[in-house]
Design an enzyme around this catalytic site. Structure first.
Site, PDB file in Angstrom:
ATOM      1  N   GLN A  47      16.526 106.976  53.971  1.00  0.00           N
ATOM      2  CA  GLN A  47      17.558 106.490  54.872  1.00  0.00           C
ATOM      3  C   GLN A  47      17.142 105.012  55.166  1.00  0.00           C
ATOM      4  O   GLN A  47      17.972 104.306  55.644  1.00  0.00           O
ATOM      5  CB  GLN A  47      17.245 107.396  56.146  1.00  0.00           C
ATOM      6  CG  GLN A  47      17.842 108.629  56.447  1.00  0.00           C
ATOM      7  CD  GLN A  47      19.204 108.630  56.071  1.00  0.00           C
ATOM      8  OE1 GLN A  47      20.097 107.724  56.211  1.00  0.00           O
ATOM      9  NE2 GLN A  47      19.816 109.827  55.986  1.00  0.00           N
ATOM     10  N   CYS A  59      21.595 119.732  57.099  1.00  0.00           N
ATOM     11  CA  CYS A  59      21.580 120.997  56.664  1.00  0.00           C
ATOM     12  C   CYS A  59      21.634 122.014  57.777  1.00  0.00           C
ATOM     13  O   CYS A  59      21.779 123.019  57.567  1.00  0.00           O
ATOM     14  CB  CYS A  59      20.172 121.400  55.807  1.00  0.00           C
ATOM     15  SG  CYS A  59      19.246 119.893  55.770  1.00  0.00           S
ATOM     16  N   ALA A 100      20.685 107.839  45.892  1.00  0.00           N
ATOM     17  CA  ALA A 100      21.813 107.005  45.742  1.00  0.00           C
ATOM     18  C   ALA A 100      22.880 107.281  46.852  1.00  0.00           C
ATOM     19  O   ALA A 100      23.583 106.309  47.179  1.00  0.00           O
ATOM     20  CB  ALA A 100      22.356 107.516  44.253  1.00  0.00           C
ATOM     21  N   HIS A 101      23.474 108.473  47.082  1.00  0.00           N
ATOM     22  CA  HIS A 101      24.481 108.826  47.869  1.00  0.00           C
ATOM     23  C   HIS A 101      24.376 108.291  49.373  1.00  0.00           C
ATOM     24  O   HIS A 101      25.355 108.189  50.364  1.00  0.00           O
ATOM     25  CB  HIS A 101      24.863 110.298  47.889  1.00  0.00           C
ATOM     26  CG  HIS A 101      24.220 111.067  48.591  1.00  0.00           C
ATOM     27  ND1 HIS A 101      24.517 111.562  49.977  1.00  0.00           N
ATOM     28  CD2 HIS A 101      23.034 111.713  48.282  1.00  0.00           C
ATOM     29  CE1 HIS A 101      23.720 112.508  50.329  1.00  0.00           C
ATOM     30  NE2 HIS A 101      22.775 112.510  49.487  1.00  0.00           N
ATOM     31  N   THR A 153      17.767 117.274  30.212  1.00  0.00           N
ATOM     32  CA  THR A 153      18.557 116.361  29.672  1.00  0.00           C
ATOM     33  C   THR A 153      19.032 115.534  30.756  1.00  0.00           C
ATOM     34  O   THR A 153      19.488 115.733  31.707  1.00  0.00           O
ATOM     35  CB  THR A 153      19.720 116.956  28.868  1.00  0.00           C
ATOM     36  OG1 THR A 153      19.191 117.831  28.106  1.00  0.00           O
ATOM     37  CG2 THR A 153      20.599 115.637  28.283  1.00  0.00           C
ATOM     38  N   GLY A 177      17.249 112.823  46.812  1.00  0.00           N
ATOM     39  CA  GLY A 177      16.337 112.616  47.755  1.00  0.00           C
ATOM     40  C   GLY A 177      15.191 113.991  47.903  1.00  0.00           C
ATOM     41  O   GLY A 177      14.106 113.863  47.932  1.00  0.00           O
ATOM     42  N   THR A 178      15.912 115.182  47.934  1.00  0.00           N
ATOM     43  CA  THR A 178      14.969 116.475  47.898  1.00  0.00           C
ATOM     44  C   THR A 178      14.242 116.639  46.706  1.00  0.00           C
ATOM     45  O   THR A 178      13.117 116.748  46.926  1.00  0.00           O
ATOM     46  CB  THR A 178      15.997 117.439  48.043  1.00  0.00           C
ATOM     47  OG1 THR A 178      16.951 117.371  49.098  1.00  0.00           O
ATOM     48  CG2 THR A 178      15.438 118.958  48.098  1.00  0.00           C
TER      49      THR A 178
HETATM   50  C1  LIG Z   1      15.167 111.280  55.100  1.00  0.00           C
HETATM   51  C2  LIG Z   1      15.929 112.227  54.193  1.00  0.00           C
HETATM   52  N1  LIG Z   1      15.067 112.588  53.113  1.00  0.00           N
HETATM   53  C3  LIG Z   1      15.613 113.237  52.327  1.00  0.00           C
HETATM   54  C4  LIG Z   1      16.888 113.526  52.137  1.00  0.00           C
HETATM   55  C5  LIG Z   1      17.532 114.525  50.960  1.00  0.00           C
HETATM   56  O1  LIG Z   1      18.391 113.866  50.280  1.00  0.00           O
HETATM   57  P1  LIG Z   1      19.433 114.945  49.086  1.00  0.00           P
HETATM   58  O2  LIG Z   1      19.851 115.980  50.159  1.00  0.00           O
HETATM   59  O3  LIG Z   1      20.601 113.968  48.771  1.00  0.00           O
HETATM   60  O4  LIG Z   1      18.519 115.487  48.386  1.00  0.00           O
HETATM   61  C6  LIG Z   1      17.835 113.334  53.380  1.00  0.00           C
HETATM   62  C7  LIG Z   1      19.119 113.501  53.447  1.00  0.00           C
HETATM   63  O5  LIG Z   1      19.963 113.502  54.226  1.00  0.00           O
HETATM   64  C8  LIG Z   1      17.270 112.427  54.216  1.00  0.00           C
HETATM   65  O6  LIG Z   1      18.030 111.927  55.201  1.00  0.00           O
END
Ligand SMILES: Cc1ncc(COP(=O)(O)O)c(C=O)c1O
Length: 382
Positions: A180, A326, A202-203, A239, A71-72
């Site tokens: 989410q 975080c 994915a997680h 890669t 996601g980040t």
């Molecule tokens: C709304 C949202 N965006 C982005 C992220 C970032 O995902 P990741 O930490 O797996 O890169 C999160 C993870 O908590 C999230 O809840």
């Protein structure tokens, strides 16, 4: 001590069938998809097949799918990629005050270091962005709007299709962080968001960590943020992590069309937690009553702080969160709670329970026994 895991918005356990699908790529199938020999070509054909599968599931073209590390990275690629690609057209970006830090810190950086102007839309007491506010905020130099589909801390589901329609009408690109949302809400097609860019991770739905995707509607080609080889349609050098990509695709197929977070199963559990919270003095449920994720219950507790509460819950075996993972470990007030406009004294006292596939009524009954005592103890620490 028993463990009760109420932190599915932070992450979910890897599904065993998803894991089994990944295993060959940690072992025998090790080729680099860019190599010209048969070992490499085998990996390439599996990668191409995975992209086709992901695209088919989402209703996208294979060339519109960029595999990322989660996601980040998807959010960073969408925001920096579009901002830098379109900087000669304009330098105004619109977001909201309740986005994840993986969005907010990108726009902060663009504002401080790259001369962009950022409008951060307010939200109402339930965390909703107003469609009218967005329409009013769009300017001739607006190049991007980025609003999340569902909030990780309080579960608010934004009117994404409507927000996206406003952007489309005004000719502005629209990105949604749907990290989410996937696996929790009914999904038909990626175009239901009316978005040009959509972040997936994915997680959050029983896939592996470090795997995600960014849908980029053609013909848009944002600037890359990683430079090197020509991977991922020249948008993301490096890669390819085939095991992670296969895990993402398996999890998408298994858990998104028929959401793995079943509303029918989760709502009775979540409603019991909400009524527990509402019975306790000095405890306030936060978030909307409707249009919310089916698994998320968040509340604020007068005369306490999140750290004392989370530690107390952990002692009883309950894994909860203070909102974004975080910020766990620090007592910084939640920016989401501050954004709702509640009393700032309460912003430090957020506790989020997020339930999932393995949650049971028996766990809720256990929570009903221990949560009131934990709260009383935490309030005593003040
Ligand atoms: C709304 C949202 N965006 C982005 C992220 C970032 O995902 P990741 O930490 O797996 O890169 C999160 C993870 O908590 C999230 O809840």
């Amino acid at each position: 001590m028993r463990t009760v895991y109420f932190d599915y918005n932070a992450t979910t356990p890897l599904d065993t069938q998803v894991r089994d699908a990944m295993l060959p790529f940690l072992d025998g199938i090790y080729g680099n998809p860019s190599s010209v020999h048969h070992i490499g070509r085998r990996a390439r054909s599996i990668l191409d097949d995975a992209r086709d599968r992901a695209a088919k599931l989402l209703g996208a073209k294979p060339s519109e799918m960029i595999f990322t590390s989660g996601g980040t990275e998807s959010n960073n690629l969408a925001i920096f990629g579009v901002a830098r690609h379109l900087r000669s057209k304009g330098r105004h970006i619109i977001t909201s005050v309740v986005e994840h830090h993986a969005v907010l810190h990108c726009v902060d950086y663009l504002e401080k270091k790259e001369g962009f102007e950022i409008t951060r839309l307010p939200v109402n007491r339930e965390g909703f962005v107003s469609v009218d506010d967005l329409a009013k905020a769009i300017r001739p130099d607006t190049i991007l709007v980025t609003i999340m589909a569902a909030n990780n801390e309080i579960g608010t589901i934004q009117p994404i299709a409507e927000l996206g329609a406003v952007c489309r009408k005004r000719g502005v690109l629209f990105h949604t962080d749907a990290v989410q949302w996937f696996g929790k809400e009914p999904f038909a097609n990626i175009h239901q968001f009316n978005a040009n860019l959509v972040s997936i991770c994915a997680h959050k739905f029983h896939g592996p960590k470090g795997a995600g995707a960014l849908f980029i509607k053609s013909p848009l080609l944002p600037d890359p943020i990683l430079f090197g080889g020509g991977h991922e349609n020249e948008r993301r050098a490096g890669t390819e992590n085939l095991a992670a990509i296969i895990g993402l695709v398996e999890a998408l197929e298994r858990f998104v069309p028929n959401p793995v977070f079943s509303r029918d199963k989760l709502l009775p559990l979540v409603n019991r937690l909400i009524s527990l919270v509402e019975r306790m003095p000095g405890t306030h449920f936060v978030g909307p009553r409707e249009l919310r994720l089916p698994n998320t219950v968040s509340f604020l507790i007068e005369g306490s702080d999140s750290i004392a509460l989370l530690a107390g819950l952990d002692l009883e075996g309950i894994c909860a969160s203070s909102g974004s993972a975080c910020s766990a470990g620090s007592i910084e007030p939640s920016h989401v709670i501050v954004g709702l406009g509640v009393d700032p004294k309460l912003a430090n006292s957020l506790v989020r329970f997020s339930l999932g596939r393995e949650s049971t009524m028996e766990e809720i009954e256990y929570a009903e026994q221990v949560v009131p005592q934990v709260i009383k103890r935490a309030q005593g620490f003040q």
